[in-house]
Design an enzyme around this catalytic site. Structure first.
Site, short mmCIF file in Angstrom:
data_model
loop_
_atom_site.label_atom_id
_atom_site.label_comp_id
_atom_site.label_asym_id
_atom_site.label_seq_id
_atom_site.Cartn_x
_atom_site.Cartn_y
_atom_site.Cartn_z
N ARG A 62 0.92 -1.03 0.06
CA ARG A 62 0.27 -0.09 0.19
C ARG A 62 0.86 1.37 0.08
NH1 ARG A 62 -1.80 0.30 6.38
NH2 ARG A 62 0.39 0.06 7.11
N CYS B 3 1.94 7.90 -6.68
CA CYS B 3 2.57 9.13 -6.70
C CYS B 3 1.78 10.39 -6.18
CB CYS B 3 3.26 9.19 -7.91
SG CYS B 3 3.79 11.09 -8.29
N GLU C 233 -1.87 7.83 7.34
CA GLU C 233 -0.24 7.89 7.63
C GLU C 233 0.59 8.38 6.15
OE1 GLU C 233 0.92 4.15 9.45
OE2 GLU C 233 0.41 4.79 11.64
N CYS D 236 6.84 14.00 -10.36
CA CYS D 236 7.09 14.82 -9.37
C CYS D 236 8.23 15.76 -9.80
CB CYS D 236 7.78 14.10 -8.08
SG CYS D 236 6.35 13.18 -7.38
N GLU E 234 -5.10 4.75 16.32
CA GLU E 234 -4.65 3.48 16.58
C GLU E 234 -3.98 3.34 17.89
OE1 GLU E 234 -2.90 2.19 12.98
OE2 GLU E 234 -4.02 3.23 11.62
N TRP F 27 4.16 -7.97 11.50
CA TRP F 27 3.91 -8.30 10.35
C TRP F 27 4.45 -9.64 10.14
CZ3 TRP F 27 4.84 -3.53 6.75
CH2 TRP F 27 3.72 -2.52 7.28
N TYR G 94 -0.54 -10.86 11.79
CA TYR G 94 0.00 -11.01 13.35
C TYR G 94 0.00 -9.51 13.89
CZ TYR G 94 1.36 -15.47 11.83
OH TYR G 94 1.37 -16.89 11.49
#
Ligand code: GLA
Ligand code: ZN
Length: 668
Positions: free
Chosen positions: A105, A109, A144, A154, A302, A310, A352
């Site tokens: 994820r 851009c 985030e 860019c 969170e 992970w 996990y």
């Protein structure tokens, strides 16, 4: 206002038949909010222009039936495959020049016109559908924000950004000093992105690129805010989930400006710090930074709810720690705790990263702890919400300096964030309240301001600090301050450059120490009970005084006897200059400074017990948090009401259980 207590929920991962059980368990845990949909784009728009919001309507309505409000996430952090398949240039290019591919994820851009078009579409559809929904109380933009992109799109946007920043190409060449290595650009189009090449880029270009990347996310976020605000009433408050003090790639003060409020993701344990549990002071620093972004209370969007991982599984939070860590956020100014996540996912990269419930979905130890705290929030949340933090001490966080040190660390052992944390730690362990502020902040509310390695210094910032000291403030500057101007050019003066007159010293020479090399300094008049000689490493500024008093001198090598730490009177205030960058010296300097500034600890407490204070309606709320695995006793200086003990009156002392929490307030 009510205290927010909730959880991040992914109904799209679970059979519809299970949803009602989840909603009921949440309600029984005292929850009043869920965050939904921030990764659900493929379920909301399975193919372009084919929308399916019915499932989300049902989930929201079900929550509402259980008295639970909703924050909706815009789903742009994780676009569906059909979208990213439209054009390979939608993927970000990393610093090594490699284009990312599908599979994780945050790979898009932020400057890509096609991505922005799709963003505006999905955000508009969402906004129109939920603008009037009474249960939808807020929106989280993306998730985030962060990583820098070095792609050609860019690069084009960077040229436009530079053309706005500089009056002309000529001026830019002059400011960057492109005569060096014959980099004189004769067309904006020729300017590269600082993608990896044989050696470092021009520091002026590299700093501007870091700023440009930060601005790219600020602009991309604004594009979403404008779409949402076209339809959503003000009562639906807009936020983003930040990543705390440590996140280095975005100027968070800028990112926060367009938002109604700040939230962040607070993890004490995860696979990247195994064996090195985050110190309470690092989490405290992140909370204080998040509070400082808008000088407002904030939420944790969170909050850790189990071991995180992970590929690896982190250490499990011990009984009491989930609750303790949530109170740690509240103690530093949180008005909302939203746990991540409800139930541990059976699929995907985060199998996990544990939720409140394990994979099997039966309530267990962690659920019961969350229920206990939910009950407490129902009892005392109203007494806490909106209470403000008041600090006498400010620490100045300069993202420009941080970006500049990313380009040139100066010394292999130097890390600007770690230096900042080390100083903060010595204040935190002395129960001193600290605000984290930008370099141009109004400093008049503070007695003491600390600017660790304030490296990139525009004139306005130097003026701001000068005004503060002139008016009676105590300022601390450390080595590598005042070295660069706004374009990352070294100043044309003796260091600390624009701060030299304030400090009453100049740096006659600096010594960058080899890794692990140590030297030492001796204090002329050691503070009672503290060592006179302290080891220093990393960096030594050899000082020449020009009006300042010498507090400590180097004792070794060819600069033995030269000043290392000085104190200067300026206007009504004083300036401490610390010529080294290593931590141990603050064990001596911090008590000295607190003394000088007349700053009192909130409370004296044993090590491992954190104490903070929030203020509301003329009353103080003291948070006493025991981070130790054993019982701790705190001696009290007065009589208070114990909020968690149904308002019982306490005097003399309170006992804190292992990982226990106590909240005291002044008697009415
Ligand atoms: C972040 C993200 C979440 C999740 C957690 C755990 O904070 O916002 O989506 O990935 O980390 O990894
Ligand atoms: Zn790009």
């Amino acid at each position: 206002m009510t205290f927010i207590y909730g959880v991040d929920y992914y109904p799209e991962h679970w059979p519809v038949a299970r949803w009602a059980t989840d909603a009921k368990l949440m309600q029984e845990a005292g929850m009043n909010l869920v965050r939904l949909a921030e990764f659900a784009w493929a379920r909301l728009e399975p193919r372009q222009d084919l929308y399916d919001f019915d499932w989300l309507d049902r989930a929201i309505d079900l929550m509402a039936e259980h008295g639970i409000d909703v924050i909706l996430g815009t789903p742009t952090a994780s676009p569906p495959p059909w979208l990213m398949a439209q054009d390979p240039t939608l993927f970000r290019v990393n610093e090594e020049g490699r284009r990312l591919t599908y599979g994780h994820r945050r790979a898009y851009c932020p400057n890509h016109p096609l991505y922005q078009m799709h963003t505006e579409r999905i955000v508009t559809v969402m906004a129109r559908r939920y603008a009037g929904h009474p249960a939808v109380v807020g929106l989280q933009i993306d998730n985030e924000f962060g990583d820098r992109c070095y792609c050609d799109i860019c690069r084009g946007a960077f040229h436009g950004w530079l053309a706005e920043r500089y009056d002309s190409l000529h001026e830019m060449n002059e400011r960057w000093g492109t005569a060096f290595w014959s980099h004189i650009y004769t067309d904006w189009e020729m300017i590269p992105t600082p993608v990896a090449t044989v050696a470092p880029h021009n520091p002026g270009l590299a700093l501007d690129y870091n700023r440009f990347c930060s601005d790219s996310y600020v602009r991309y976020q604004r594009l979403q805010i404008e779409r949402l605000r076209q339809y959503c009433p003000d009562r639906q408050r807009i936020t983003h989930n930040f990543m705390g003090f440590g996140y280095p790639n975005i100027n968070y003060f800028d990112l926060a400006r367009d938002l109604d409020f700040v939230t962040w993701d607070a993890y004490w344990r995860h696979q990247w710090n195994m064996g090195n549990p985050a110190q309470a002071s690092n989490m405290a620093l992140s909370h204080d930074t998040m509070r400082g972004l808008k000088q407002q209370t904030f939420w944790v969007m969170e909050q850790q709810s189990g071991p995180g991982g992970w590929e690896l599984v982190s250490e499990s939070p011990k009984p009491g720690q989930l609750r303790l860590w949530a109170y740690n956020a509240i103690a530093h100014g949180a008005d909302g705790i939203v746990f991540f996540r409800w139930r541990t996912a059976r699929h995907g990269a985060e199998q996990y990263w544990h939720g409140i419930l394990d994979h099997h979905g039966e309530p267990g130890r962690r659920y019961h702890e969350v229920v206990q705290m939910g009950q407490e929030m129902q009892d005392i949340g109203d007494a806490i919400v909106g209470a403000q933090t008041q600090a006498d001490v400010a620490m100045i966080l300069s993202y420009d300096s941080r970006f500049a040190f990313q380009i040139q660390a100066n010394n292999p052992s130097f890390n600007h964030s770690a230096h900042f944390q080390e100083i903060y730690h010595t204040l935190h362990e002395r129960q001193v309240t600290v605000d984290i502020v930008p370099p141009d902040a109004d400093l008049t509310p503070y007695r003491l301001a600390i600017a660790p390695a304030l490296h990139v210094v525009p004139e306005e910032v130097a003026d701001n600090l000068r005004r503060f000291v002139d008016g009676g403030g105590i300022l601390v500057l450390t080595a590598r301050s005042g070295v660069k101007d706004e374009t990352n050019t070294v100043v044309d003066a003796k260091l600390p450059g624009l701060f030299a007159d304030l400090c009453g010293v100049t740096v006659s020479e600096y010594v960058s120490l080899a890794p692990h090399a140590q030297t030492q300094v001796t204090f002329a008049e050691p503070v009672a009970g503290l060592p006179a000689t302290v080891a220093v490493s990393v960096w030594c500024d050899v000082l020449e005084v020009d009006g300042a008093e010498v507090l400590a001198r180097y004792t070794e090598d060819y600069y033995a006897g030269k000043p290392a730490v000085t104190l200067n009177h300026y206007g009504k205030g004083q300036v401490l200059y610390v010529g080294t960058l290593s931590a141990p010296i603050y064990e001596v300097l911090t008590p000295l400074l607190l003394n000088l500034a007349g700053v009192q600890p909130v409370f004296t407490a044993p090590a491992d017990v954190e104490v903070t204070v929030r203020h509301r309606d003329g009353r103080r709320l003291f948070f006493l948090l025991n981070h130790a695995a054993e019982l701790r006793t705190v001696t009290l200086a007065g009589t208070y009401t114990d909020l968690l003990a149904e308002g019982k009156t306490v005097t003399d002392a309170v006992d804190l259980d292992p990982y226990g929490v106590c909240i005291l307030t002044d008697l009415p």
